[in-house]
Design a protein around this motif. Structure first.
Motif, PDB file in Angstrom:
ATOM      1  N   THR A  89       7.875  13.102  -4.139  1.00 32.12           N
ATOM      2  CA  THR A  89       6.491  11.822  -3.092  1.00 32.12           C
ATOM      3  C   THR A  89       6.046  12.650  -2.769  1.00 32.12           C
ATOM      4  N   ALA A 200       2.288   6.613   5.207  1.00 34.07           N
ATOM      5  CA  ALA A 200       4.024   6.757   6.216  1.00 34.07           C
ATOM      6  C   ALA A 200       5.639   5.967   5.749  1.00 34.07           C
ATOM      7  N   THR A 201       4.780   4.274   5.281  1.00 34.94           N
ATOM      8  CA  THR A 201       5.719   3.658   4.633  1.00 34.94           C
ATOM      9  C   THR A 201       5.728   3.832   3.238  1.00 34.94           C
ATOM     10  N   LEU A 204       7.968   6.965   2.590  1.00 36.14           N
ATOM     11  CA  LEU A 204       9.680   6.793   2.674  1.00 36.14           C
ATOM     12  C   LEU A 204      10.270   6.323   2.057  1.00 36.14           C
ATOM     13  N   ALA A 207      10.745   8.690  -0.722  1.00 38.97           N
ATOM     14  CA  ALA A 207      11.656   8.964  -0.602  1.00 38.97           C
ATOM     15  C   ALA A 207      12.899   8.724  -0.979  1.00 38.97           C
ATOM     16  N   VAL A 208      12.808   7.675  -0.301  1.00 38.69           N
ATOM     17  CA  VAL A 208      14.464   6.697  -0.251  1.00 38.69           C
ATOM     18  C   VAL A 208      14.742   6.354  -2.067  1.00 38.69           C
ATOM     19  N   ILE A 281      18.154  10.578   4.789  1.00 37.94           N
ATOM     20  CA  ILE A 281      17.260   9.648   5.343  1.00 37.94           C
ATOM     21  C   ILE A 281      17.204   9.485   6.418  1.00 37.94           C
ATOM     22  N   ILE A 284      15.206  11.350   8.852  1.00 31.89           N
ATOM     23  CA  ILE A 284      13.706  11.236   8.561  1.00 31.89           C
ATOM     24  C   ILE A 284      12.465  10.083   8.885  1.00 31.89           C
ATOM     25  N   TYR A 285      13.577   9.090   9.166  1.00 33.42           N
ATOM     26  CA  TYR A 285      12.673   7.363   8.977  1.00 33.42           C
ATOM     27  C   TYR A 285      12.516   7.313  10.896  1.00 33.42           C
ATOM     28  N   LEU A 288       8.938   8.915  10.867  1.00 37.88           N
ATOM     29  CA  LEU A 288       7.566   8.165  10.158  1.00 37.88           C
ATOM     30  C   LEU A 288       7.393   6.856  11.097  1.00 37.88           C
ATOM     31  N   GLN A 289       9.075   6.549  11.503  1.00 35.54           N
ATOM     32  CA  GLN A 289       8.493   4.664  12.131  1.00 35.54           C
ATOM     33  C   GLN A 289       7.316   4.505  13.232  1.00 35.54           C
TER      34      GLN A 289
END
Length: 303
Positions: A89, A200-201, A204, A207-208, A281, A284-285, A288-289
């Protein structure tokens, strides 16, 4: 005028009620299946096979999770997944963002042609066999770097970041150049700080994708010590399902007696696996949201 104002207020309330109703339905469509997965994961598998388990376990047990963690290579797969997710990532976001910043520059010779050629790669694929041959010739098969190097660049993510960078006021870059800042300095000191939402988007998304990818480990890696968590769990589910199918066809008394003693089924094991895979996940979300809809450009410069 008064009647028109009352009518307008009534329409706004009606629209608000409809919006809230749709949001509630959408939330339930997400939460209810997740609650069902949790109930089946914490319920005795043989009991769940009888049906009637919806949002709460009927016979609570942790045996499904014990069965998953009893796998000898589960911890090693977990470490491989963490390594590929973190390193992959980080490198992908940095390199993709730098490429996107270069493409958004109008002074780059042939930037329109380069953008089209890069976009063109999204339309066609060489196929699995040519892809495998390329990985083999690059000595990436059966290597931990097969998870990271081929996924360094994503055209879709690059175009998203390019579009976001194009919204950056040119005055910011011009002011930095007047102060003697280089392109790298502008990118890391100006672009990166004001582009936290898109970073950040994309982070993510990467990472996913890294965390959930089981295909690469299953088809391009033979060494069991190099297989990530998702691949290990997928292979475990396949073996468990094969065993369950064999026992369901049993006919002699000894095998039938073994079936009665089994508490973990393929379905219950699958639900426990889903919970284990999605938990990191979900943790972590929320971190970053807040960046997704953050308007960091507002008031950054006055033209």
């Amino acid at each position: 005028m008064k009647k028109a104002s009352m009518f307008s207020a009534g329409m706004e309330k009606t629209v608000d009620v409809m919006n809230y109703g749709l949001l509630i339905l959408l939330s339930l469509s997400i939460l209810l299946p997740l609650m069902n997965v949790l109930a089946l994961a914490f319920n005795v598998g043989s009991d769940a096979a009888k049906g009637g388990i919806y949002f709460w376990p009927r016979e609570f047990t942790l045996e499904n999770f014990r069965e998953v963690f009893n796998q000898s290579n589960i911890l090693n797969g977990f470490m491989i997944s963490i390594f590929r997710t973190v390193v992959g990532t980080f490198l992908s976001v940095i390199l993709t963002s730098m490429a996107a910043y270069a493409l958004k520059s109008r002074t780059l010779p042939g930037h329109k042609q380069l953008t089209f050629l890069i976009f063109f790669t999204m339309l066609f694929s060489g196929g699995i066999i040519p892809y495998y041959i390329v990985l083999k010739n690059l000595s990436l098969t059966n290597s931990i770097w097969v998870y990271i190097i081929p996924a360094l660049y994503s055209v879709w993510n690059m175009l998203i970041m390019r579009s976001f960078f194009q919204q950056t006021p040119e005055g910011l870059e011009e002011a930095a150049r007047i102060d003697g800042c280089s392109d790298f300095g502008i990118f890391f000191r100006i672009i990166v700080p004001v582009s936290k939402p898109v970073f950040a988007t994309i982070a993510l998304f990467n990472a996913v994708e890294h965390w959930n990818d089981w295909f690469t480990g299953a088809f391009y890696v033979r060494d069991s010590n190099l297989k990530p968590l998702s691949t290990v769990l997928q292979e475990m589910l396949t073996k468990q399902q094969a065993l369950a199918d064999t026992l369901m066809k049993a006919s002699n008394p000894a095998q039938l007696q073994m079936i009665d003693k089994i508490q973990v089924t393929g379905t219950s094991l699958k639900m426990a696996t889903i919970i284990i895979v999605i938990t990191p996940i979900l943790m972590i979300y929320p971190l970053l949201q807040k960046y997704f809809a953050q308007g960091v450009m507002i008031g950054s410069i006055k033209e």
